[in-house]
Design a protein around this motif. Structure first.
Motif, PDB file in Angstrom:
ATOM      1  N   ALA A   6       0.845  -1.192   0.000  1.00 47.29           N
ATOM      2  CA  ALA A   6       0.000   0.000   0.000  1.00 47.29           C
ATOM      3  C   ALA A   6       0.880   1.241   0.000  1.00 47.29           C
ATOM      4  N   ILE A   7       0.755   2.058  -1.053  1.00 46.46           N
ATOM      5  CA  ILE A   7       1.516   3.303  -1.130  1.00 46.46           C
ATOM      6  C   ILE A   7       0.617   4.414  -0.603  1.00 46.46           C
ATOM      7  N   VAL A   8       1.033   5.027   0.503  1.00 49.02           N
ATOM      8  CA  VAL A   8       0.208   6.048   1.155  1.00 49.02           C
ATOM      9  C   VAL A   8       1.025   7.325   1.339  1.00 49.02           C
ATOM     10  N   ASN A   9       0.318   8.421   1.566  1.00 51.97           N
ATOM     11  CA  ASN A   9       0.973   9.697   1.850  1.00 51.97           C
ATOM     12  C   ASN A   9       1.734   9.594   3.177  1.00 51.97           C
ATOM     13  N   ASN A  10       2.893  10.234   3.235  1.00 50.22           N
ATOM     14  CA  ASN A  10       3.659  10.224   4.495  1.00 50.22           C
ATOM     15  C   ASN A  10       2.817  10.693   5.675  1.00 50.22           C
ATOM     16  N   ASP A  11       1.960  11.693   5.433  1.00 48.35           N
ATOM     17  CA  ASP A  11       1.171  12.265   6.533  1.00 48.35           C
ATOM     18  C   ASP A  11       0.113  11.297   7.050  1.00 48.35           C
ATOM     19  N   ASP A  12      -0.253  10.305   6.237  1.00 52.05           N
ATOM     20  CA  ASP A  12      -1.263   9.329   6.672  1.00 52.05           C
ATOM     21  C   ASP A  12      -0.627   8.045   7.188  1.00 52.05           C
ATOM     22  N   SER A  13       0.667   7.895   6.977  1.00 52.45           N
ATOM     23  CA  SER A  13       1.264   6.578   7.196  1.00 52.45           C
ATOM     24  C   SER A  13       1.197   6.136   8.656  1.00 52.45           C
ATOM     25  N   ALA A  14       1.372   7.070   9.590  1.00 53.36           N
ATOM     26  CA  ALA A  14       1.383   6.677  11.004  1.00 53.36           C
ATOM     27  C   ALA A  14       0.010   6.177  11.443  1.00 53.36           C
ATOM     28  N   ILE A  15      -1.037   6.904  11.064  1.00 49.92           N
ATOM     29  CA  ILE A  15      -2.385   6.488  11.488  1.00 49.92           C
ATOM     30  C   ILE A  15      -2.792   5.186  10.795  1.00 49.92           C
ATOM     31  N   VAL A  16      -2.457   5.058   9.509  1.00 52.68           N
ATOM     32  CA  VAL A  16      -2.820   3.812   8.803  1.00 52.68           C
ATOM     33  C   VAL A  16      -2.091   2.628   9.445  1.00 52.68           C
ATOM     34  N   ALA A  17      -0.796   2.797   9.681  1.00 52.65           N
ATOM     35  CA  ALA A  17      -0.017   1.691  10.254  1.00 52.65           C
ATOM     36  C   ALA A  17      -0.494   1.358  11.668  1.00 52.65           C
ATOM     37  N   SER A  18      -0.809   2.386  12.461  1.00 49.47           N
ATOM     38  CA  SER A  18      -1.212   2.062  13.838  1.00 49.47           C
ATOM     39  C   SER A  18      -2.604   1.456  13.897  1.00 49.47           C
ATOM     40  N   GLU A  19      -3.506   1.896  13.007  1.00 52.61           N
ATOM     41  CA  GLU A  19      -4.845   1.266  12.982  1.00 52.61           C
ATOM     42  C   GLU A  19      -4.738  -0.202  12.558  1.00 52.61           C
ATOM     43  N   LEU A  20      -3.872  -0.478  11.591  1.00 57.23           N
ATOM     44  CA  LEU A  20      -3.689  -1.874  11.163  1.00 57.23           C
ATOM     45  C   LEU A  20      -3.088  -2.706  12.299  1.00 57.23           C
ATOM     46  N   THR A  91      -3.912  15.188  -8.455  1.00 61.34           N
ATOM     47  CA  THR A  91      -4.574  14.619  -7.286  1.00 61.34           C
ATOM     48  C   THR A  91      -3.820  13.361  -6.883  1.00 61.34           C
ATOM     49  N   VAL A  92      -3.401  13.312  -5.628  1.00 58.80           N
ATOM     50  CA  VAL A  92      -2.608  12.183  -5.135  1.00 58.80           C
ATOM     51  C   VAL A  92      -3.429  11.396  -4.117  1.00 58.80           C
ATOM     52  N   GLY A  93      -3.418  10.089  -4.307  1.00 61.57           N
ATOM     53  CA  GLY A  93      -4.065   9.189  -3.340  1.00 61.57           C
ATOM     54  C   GLY A  93      -5.567   9.239  -3.394  1.00 61.57           C
ATOM     55  N   GLY A  94      -6.111   8.899  -2.251  1.00 63.94           N
ATOM     56  CA  GLY A  94      -5.663   8.395  -0.970  1.00 63.94           C
ATOM     57  C   GLY A  94      -4.547   7.371  -0.988  1.00 63.94           C
ATOM     58  N   ALA A  95      -4.781   6.117  -1.436  1.00 69.63           N
ATOM     59  CA  ALA A  95      -3.746   5.104  -1.377  1.00 69.63           C
ATOM     60  C   ALA A  95      -3.787   4.293  -2.661  1.00 69.63           C
ATOM     61  N   THR A  96      -2.613   3.779  -3.042  1.00 69.24           N
ATOM     62  CA  THR A  96      -2.547   2.838  -4.163  1.00 69.24           C
ATOM     63  C   THR A  96      -2.205   1.484  -3.572  1.00 69.24           C
ATOM     64  N   VAL A  97      -3.064   0.500  -3.813  1.00 67.84           N
ATOM     65  CA  VAL A  97      -2.928  -0.794  -3.131  1.00 67.84           C
ATOM     66  C   VAL A  97      -2.772  -1.921  -4.146  1.00 67.84           C
ATOM     67  N   PHE A  98      -1.747  -2.721  -3.981  1.00 67.58           N
ATOM     68  CA  PHE A  98      -1.538  -3.924  -4.784  1.00 67.58           C
ATOM     69  C   PHE A  98      -1.710  -5.135  -3.863  1.00 67.58           C
ATOM     70  N   VAL A  99      -2.361  -6.165  -4.364  1.00 72.37           N
ATOM     71  CA  VAL A  99      -2.499  -7.406  -3.597  1.00 72.37           C
ATOM     72  C   VAL A  99      -1.823  -8.530  -4.396  1.00 72.37           C
ATOM     73  N   LEU A 100      -0.793  -9.100  -3.825  1.00 71.07           N
ATOM     74  CA  LEU A 100       0.009 -10.121  -4.509  1.00 71.07           C
ATOM     75  C   LEU A 100      -0.182 -11.478  -3.833  1.00 71.07           C
ATOM     76  N   GLY A 101      -0.197 -12.521  -4.641  1.00 70.90           N
ATOM     77  CA  GLY A 101      -0.238 -13.873  -4.079  1.00 70.90           C
ATOM     78  C   GLY A 101       1.113 -14.231  -3.485  1.00 70.90           C
TER      79      GLY A 101
END
Ligand code: 2BA
Length: 108
Positions: A6-20, A91-101
């Motif tokens: 998941a490629i996220v904005n630096n400003d969102d990374s802490a909250i996304v990581a801590s919620e996960l 316009t950047v994001g919110g997030a770009t998400v790749f799901v790999l096997g």
């Protein structure tokens, strides 16, 4: 099993990581740089069971904001500049998400 990138904005990374992490998922944060704007962003690696992928994507989506960014005019930056050097907004994001096997994962 899946590996979520998941490629996220630096400003969102802490909250996304801590919620996960609060939900029990294991997260690795990498400092990365977007090739177009040439500014820092964060790539999160999350190894997860197939059944957890939807929940993880939901959390990432919930805490990742969309932002408007002005592409810099400095001609030395990247290859995404307009030929006449005029600034333009992207316009950047919110997030770009790749799901790999994942074939296999082991811890030693
Ligand atoms: P950047 O490459 O710095 O891109 C920032 C934003 O600039 C992108 O937002 C998009 O709106 C725009 N953009 C990127 N490349 C462009 C191009 N060739 N022409 C016109 N506009 C362009 P997002 O799409 O939200 O992407 C945010 C960041 O996520 C990207 O930063 C990049 O680091 C990553 N990313 C997005 N899509 C990707 C992909 N398919 N593969 C690898 N990384 C990706």
């Amino acid at each position: 099993m899946k590996l979520i990138l998941a490629i996220v904005n630096n400003d969102d990374s802490a909250i996304v990581a801590s919620e996960l992490t609060n939900e029990g998922f294991i997260v690795t944060k990498l400092s990365t740089t977007g090739g177009y704007l040439m500014v820092g962003n964060t790539t999160l690696l999350i190894g997860a069971e197939d059944t957890d992928v939807a929940k993880i994507k939901q959390i990432i989506q919930k805490y990742s904001q969309t932002r408007k960014c002005v592409n810099p005019t400095n001609a030395s930056f990247g290859r995404g500049l307009s030929p006449n050097g005029l600034e333009h907004e992207v316009t950047v994001g919110g997030a770009t998400v790749f799901v790999l096997g994942v074939d296999d994962m082991e811890k030693y």
